[in-house]
Design a protein around this motif. Structure first.
Motif, PDB file in Angstrom:
ATOM      1  N   MET A  49      10.871  -7.984  33.955  1.00  0.00           N
ATOM      2  CA  MET A  49      11.051  -9.421  34.082  1.00  0.00           C
ATOM      3  C   MET A  49      11.666 -10.012  32.817  1.00  0.00           C
ATOM      4  N   GLU A  50      11.317  -9.447  31.657  1.00  0.00           N
ATOM      5  CA  GLU A  50      11.878 -10.023  30.437  1.00  0.00           C
ATOM      6  C   GLU A  50      13.394  -9.844  30.393  1.00  0.00           C
ATOM      7  N   TYR A  51      13.916  -8.785  31.057  1.00  0.00           N
ATOM      8  CA  TYR A  51      15.366  -8.587  31.159  1.00  0.00           C
ATOM      9  C   TYR A  51      16.009  -9.801  31.828  1.00  0.00           C
ATOM     10  N   ILE A  52      15.443 -10.248  32.940  1.00  0.00           N
ATOM     11  CA  ILE A  52      15.983 -11.386  33.688  1.00  0.00           C
ATOM     12  C   ILE A  52      15.951 -12.644  32.821  1.00  0.00           C
ATOM     13  N   VAL A  53      14.857 -12.874  32.134  1.00  0.00           N
ATOM     14  CA  VAL A  53      14.721 -14.058  31.271  1.00  0.00           C
ATOM     15  C   VAL A  53      15.797 -14.050  30.186  1.00  0.00           C
ATOM     16  N   LYS A  54      15.994 -12.904  29.546  1.00  0.00           N
ATOM     17  CA  LYS A  54      17.009 -12.794  28.488  1.00  0.00           C
ATOM     18  C   LYS A  54      18.411 -13.028  29.030  1.00  0.00           C
ATOM     19  N   VAL A  55      18.700 -12.450  30.190  1.00  0.00           N
ATOM     20  CA  VAL A  55      20.034 -12.629  30.778  1.00  0.00           C
ATOM     21  C   VAL A  55      20.258 -14.088  31.152  1.00  0.00           C
ATOM     22  N   LYS A  56      19.263 -14.742  31.729  1.00  0.00           N
ATOM     23  CA  LYS A  56      19.385 -16.170  32.072  1.00  0.00           C
ATOM     24  C   LYS A  56      19.696 -16.998  30.825  1.00  0.00           C
ATOM     25  N   GLN A  57      18.968 -16.736  29.741  1.00  0.00           N
ATOM     26  CA  GLN A  57      19.196 -17.474  28.497  1.00  0.00           C
ATOM     27  C   GLN A  57      20.601 -17.231  27.963  1.00  0.00           C
ATOM     28  N   ASP A  58      21.046 -15.981  27.997  1.00  0.00           N
ATOM     29  CA  ASP A  58      22.388 -15.638  27.530  1.00  0.00           C
ATOM     30  C   ASP A  58      23.452 -16.345  28.367  1.00  0.00           C
ATOM     31  N   ILE A  59      23.271 -16.365  29.664  1.00  0.00           N
ATOM     32  CA  ILE A  59      24.239 -17.009  30.554  1.00  0.00           C
ATOM     33  C   ILE A  59      24.297 -18.505  30.274  1.00  0.00           C
ATOM     34  N   ARG A  60      23.147 -19.135  30.146  1.00  0.00           N
ATOM     35  CA  ARG A  60      23.127 -20.574  29.851  1.00  0.00           C
ATOM     36  C   ARG A  60      23.817 -20.873  28.517  1.00  0.00           C
ATOM     37  N   LYS A  61      23.525 -20.067  27.517  1.00  0.00           N
ATOM     38  CA  LYS A  61      24.023 -20.319  26.165  1.00  0.00           C
ATOM     39  C   LYS A  61      25.475 -19.875  25.967  1.00  0.00           C
ATOM     40  N   ASN A  62      25.819 -18.692  26.472  1.00  0.00           N
ATOM     41  CA  ASN A  62      27.112 -18.106  26.143  1.00  0.00           C
ATOM     42  C   ASN A  62      28.152 -18.156  27.259  1.00  0.00           C
ATOM     43  N   TRP A  63      27.722 -18.246  28.501  1.00  0.00           N
ATOM     44  CA  TRP A  63      28.706 -18.317  29.585  1.00  0.00           C
ATOM     45  C   TRP A  63      29.003 -19.764  29.964  1.00  0.00           C
ATOM     46  N   PHE A  64      27.946 -20.529  30.236  1.00  0.00           N
ATOM     47  CA  PHE A  64      28.101 -21.829  30.885  1.00  0.00           C
ATOM     48  C   PHE A  64      27.698 -23.026  30.039  1.00  0.00           C
ATOM     49  N   ASN A  65      27.476 -22.849  28.756  1.00  0.00           N
ATOM     50  CA  ASN A  65      26.939 -23.906  27.906  1.00  0.00           C
ATOM     51  C   ASN A  65      27.713 -25.222  27.996  1.00  0.00           C
ATOM     52  N   ASN A  66      29.026 -25.175  27.994  1.00  0.00           N
ATOM     53  CA  ASN A  66      29.828 -26.401  27.996  1.00  0.00           C
ATOM     54  C   ASN A  66      30.534 -26.654  29.335  1.00  0.00           C
ATOM     55  N   HIS A  67      30.050 -26.039  30.384  1.00  0.00           N
ATOM     56  CA  HIS A  67      30.672 -26.192  31.698  1.00  0.00           C
ATOM     57  C   HIS A  67      30.354 -27.557  32.311  1.00  0.00           C
ATOM     58  N   ILE A  68      31.315 -28.028  33.062  1.00  0.00           N
ATOM     59  CA  ILE A  68      31.163 -29.291  33.790  1.00  0.00           C
ATOM     60  C   ILE A  68      31.519 -29.038  35.246  1.00  0.00           C
ATOM     61  N   ALA A  69      30.734 -29.611  36.138  1.00  0.00           N
ATOM     62  CA  ALA A  69      30.968 -29.450  37.572  1.00  0.00           C
ATOM     63  C   ALA A  69      31.895 -30.540  38.089  1.00  0.00           C
ATOM     64  N   LYS A  70      32.872 -30.117  38.873  1.00  0.00           N
ATOM     65  CA  LYS A  70      33.745 -31.047  39.585  1.00  0.00           C
ATOM     66  C   LYS A  70      33.609 -30.710  41.068  1.00  0.00           C
ATOM     67  N   ILE A  71      33.183 -31.686  41.861  1.00  0.00           N
ATOM     68  CA  ILE A  71      32.887 -31.433  43.272  1.00  0.00           C
ATOM     69  C   ILE A  71      33.882 -32.163  44.158  1.00  0.00           C
ATOM     70  N   THR A 100      39.468 -24.528  28.922  1.00  0.00           N
ATOM     71  CA  THR A 100      39.405 -23.063  28.847  1.00  0.00           C
ATOM     72  C   THR A 100      39.318 -22.476  30.255  1.00  0.00           C
ATOM     73  N   ASN A 101      39.515 -21.192  30.326  1.00  0.00           N
ATOM     74  CA  ASN A 101      39.314 -20.482  31.587  1.00  0.00           C
ATOM     75  C   ASN A 101      38.140 -19.511  31.498  1.00  0.00           C
ATOM     76  N   MET A 102      37.361 -19.613  30.436  1.00  0.00           N
ATOM     77  CA  MET A 102      36.237 -18.705  30.217  1.00  0.00           C
ATOM     78  C   MET A 102      35.114 -18.950  31.230  1.00  0.00           C
ATOM     79  N   TYR A 103      34.762 -17.907  31.958  1.00  0.00           N
ATOM     80  CA  TYR A 103      33.669 -17.946  32.926  1.00  0.00           C
ATOM     81  C   TYR A 103      33.843 -19.049  33.975  1.00  0.00           C
TER      82      TYR A 103
END
Length: 194
Positions: free
Chosen positions: A1-23, A39-42
């Motif tokens: 379970m700690e693997y999932i928690v770490k990956v979630k934190q990494d994704i929030r911080k490093n993949w999607f931190n500055n993402h904005i949703a356009k619907i 940017t085109n990152m993630y």
């Protein structure tokens, strides 16, 4: 379970931190563009149509078939496990294989169920270790396990237990869910401000 928690934190911080949703669109057929401006990152596109969630972009492609309408309001209450069970297509293997985790799970299983007491236990254990060490994917592991099954006296009950050793959810699948949760959080914050 700690693997999932770490990956979630990494994704929030490093993949999607500055993402904005356009619907675009409305419930029943919505297209959500999820990306960091400039940017085109993630960058990820979610299409919510009928009971399906279609995902494409930098982190791959996937399709989820839900048992309810594919709306953000419905999805917000899904946990990662439930959402991932709805996966019907994915651009890669459904599971990653982790050799270290597989060996740990085998050792724990062998000790807990006192497997050293069974006939050919050393041969079976060594065969499973060999299958783990020879594998780079869950499918390879399963193929090697079948060799162990045919070459030793291992029974189907043991096979059932060892079949999923080393199985880990790929970060991409966790990322699809985290992205949706962050989009929902962003929209809820926006609604509170307005």
């Amino acid at each position: 379970m700690e693997y999932i928690v770490k990956v979630k934190q990494d994704i929030r911080k490093n993949w999607f931190n500055n993402h904005i949703a356009k619907i675009e669109g409305e419930e029943g057929l919505q297209v959500i563009y999820w990306g960091e401006p400039g940017t085109n990152m993630y960058r990820t596109k979610y299409v919510l149509s009928g009971n399906n969630v279609f995902i494409s972009g930098d982190i791959g492609e996937a399709v989820y078939s839900l048992t309810c309408a594919a709306t953000l309001d419905n999805i917000k209450d899904f946990n990662l496990s439930y959402f991932t069970k709805k996966l019907s297509a994915f651009c890669e293997d459904r599971w990653d294989f982790d050799e270290k985790l597989a060996k740990k799970e085998l050792k724990e299983y062998w000790e807990e169920y006192e497997m050293s007491q069974i006939e050919d236990s050393k041969e079976i254990y060594d065969g499973i270790i060999s299958a783990i060490e020879e594998s780079r994917s869950i499918n390879e592991y399963h193929s090697w396990l079948m060799t162990v099954y045919h070459d030793t006296s291992i029974d189907s009950d043991i096979m059932e237990y060892v079949w999923d050793f080393g199985r880990k959810m790929p970060p991409r699948l966790i990322g699809y869910w985290v992205g949706l949760q962050m989009i929902i959080e962003q929209l809820e914050k926006k609604d509170k401000v307005n």
